[in-house]
Write an enzyme that holds these catalytic residues in place. Sequence first.
Site, short mmCIF file in Angstrom:
data_model
loop_
_atom_site.label_atom_id
_atom_site.label_comp_id
_atom_site.label_asym_id
_atom_site.label_seq_id
_atom_site.Cartn_x
_atom_site.Cartn_y
_atom_site.Cartn_z
N ASN A 40 31.83 28.39 50.30
CA ASN A 40 32.81 29.25 50.29
C ASN A 40 32.14 30.36 51.27
OD1 ASN A 40 31.61 28.62 47.80
ND2 ASN A 40 31.69 30.70 47.23
N GLN A 82 37.59 24.90 48.52
CA GLN A 82 37.74 25.21 49.74
C GLN A 82 38.80 23.91 50.43
OE1 GLN A 82 37.58 28.93 50.28
NE2 GLN A 82 36.37 29.57 48.56
N SER A 137 41.47 25.18 42.65
CA SER A 137 41.76 26.05 42.07
C SER A 137 43.38 26.19 42.76
CB SER A 137 41.24 27.22 42.33
OG SER A 137 41.41 28.37 42.13
N ALA A 138 44.15 26.98 41.96
CA ALA A 138 45.42 27.12 42.91
C ALA A 138 45.43 28.83 43.39
CB ALA A 138 46.52 27.26 41.54
N HIS A 139 44.72 29.34 42.36
CA HIS A 139 44.49 30.51 43.38
C HIS A 139 43.61 30.22 44.84
CE1 HIS A 139 40.60 32.38 42.98
NE2 HIS A 139 40.61 32.51 42.24
N THR A 148 48.86 24.62 25.22
CA THR A 148 50.28 25.00 25.97
C THR A 148 49.84 24.89 27.90
OG1 THR A 148 51.09 25.49 24.07
CG2 THR A 148 52.29 25.88 26.11
N CYS A 173 27.75 41.68 43.24
CA CYS A 173 27.58 42.67 43.06
C CYS A 173 27.61 42.96 41.12
CB CYS A 173 28.49 43.43 42.87
SG CYS A 173 28.41 45.51 42.88
N1 PLP Z 1 33.93 27.01 42.98
C1 PLP Z 1 34.30 27.57 44.28
C2 PLP Z 1 34.03 27.17 46.47
C3 PLP Z 1 35.03 28.55 44.38
O1 PLP Z 1 35.16 29.67 45.47
C4 PLP Z 1 35.55 29.31 43.38
C5 PLP Z 1 35.96 30.97 43.29
O2 PLP Z 1 36.02 31.88 44.00
C6 PLP Z 1 35.42 28.69 42.55
C7 PLP Z 1 34.68 27.43 42.12
C8 PLP Z 1 35.92 29.00 41.16
O3 PLP Z 1 37.04 29.05 40.80
P1 PLP Z 1 38.36 30.28 40.13
O4 PLP Z 1 38.62 30.37 40.18
O5 PLP Z 1 39.18 28.75 40.36
O6 PLP Z 1 37.78 29.31 38.61
#
Ligand code: PLP
Length: 393
Positions: free
Chosen positions: A154, A182, A202-204, A240, A327
């Site tokens: 990431n 990613q 991860s959806a977001h 749920t 941080c």
């Molecule tokens: N793994 C990686 C490589 C990520 O970049 C992130 C989010 O920053 C996560 C896991 C964690 O994902 P989530 O926010 O869905 O818990």
Amino acid sequence: MQNRPNRVYLDHNATTPHSDRLKLKWNELLELSGNPSSIHQDSRAPKAWIRETRQKIADELNCSPLEIIFNSGASEGNSSILKSVWDLLGSEKPEMLVSSVEHPSVMKTAQFLQSKGAVIHFIPVSKNGEIDFNFIRQHLSRKTSLVSVMYANNETGTVFPIAEISEMAHAAGALMHSDCVQMLGKDDIEFENLNVDYATFSAHKFYALKGTGFAFVRKNSPWVPLINGGGQERARRGGTENITGIAAMGIVLDSLSEVSDRVKRMTSLRDSLEKQILEKISGVTITAVQRKRISNTSSLVIENVDGETLLMSLDLKGFSVSTGAACSSGNPEPSPVLLAMGLTRDEAQSSLRISVGWSTTQEQVDSFVDCLVSVVAKLRELNQIENSGVYEF
Ligand code: PLP
């Protein structure tokens, strides 16, 4: 992201804005108020959305819908997988190999398992993003239960050779996990070629909602539910279902058919960004530039500039980027990922991560570069004055 016309968002690895498709369907999603586990008719629409989204994911990954478990995101997925393998295989196979640049949800779980007696071998990754194959070869044995290496980092965007590592893991009788957070929306690959037993999403990170995601768990792979409950997800994840979050993923997944064009666009924007920065600012190094990277990510070390100060100055000028620093209580620590890759503390502290997205434009990239040029010049000038002792009495 709120639609704030004067801001330029270049932090798509932290999170992505909601897709336009999703915004159009938002009111429809809010109508999905029934409980999918109910027997009456109000359960039908949510049930159908869950079924359809599961099928879309299975089509995207080329796997069985039964191999998908919906959850709250990749932190839950990563923790569940490592803990499941430890719980069910740990007594016979107490060792795991985990790359040294994993997200904290893998790292902290691995450290937690260490405290329970697991032997974790952290696989080194070099400054130019190469994973140490010799280390993997030397440490894989019949005692290894799991190898965990992320698809793409990431912070640096480095893509790791998962298919080759899977082959090595399987040859030694170990299972393979890859954090693929990613990957979706940022790269155009055939997931099934990775040949992993577990993967997390991860959806977001792909333009849907926060607090939702899914795990791919290959049929018959060890699994212990992290949450026990009412039998949802075939009793593999209680609670749920987050129906709005799941349906939102389904809507955004339709956009993934256009991903190869998006990947080409983001690569061209990222390359233009890097070319301009290297031409206009001295003392800049791009981390792991020699390796295959996902399309949207650039991790820079900018000599003689403090990354946090740079980030805050850019923020004030309307640009959102990241340093990768964790941080804690106002005490910024340099990125553990960059330190693990062998960058010095100074280099890690002078780092900046820029991640473009589906809606980033060339104009935004150009205006960001212009701003970066002037902010870096100003901060270096201030540094020089400070170091020259003009302020000293
Ligand atoms: N793994 C990686 C490589 C990520 O970049 C992130 C989010 O920053 C996560 C896991 C964690 O994902 P989530 O926010 O869905 O818990």
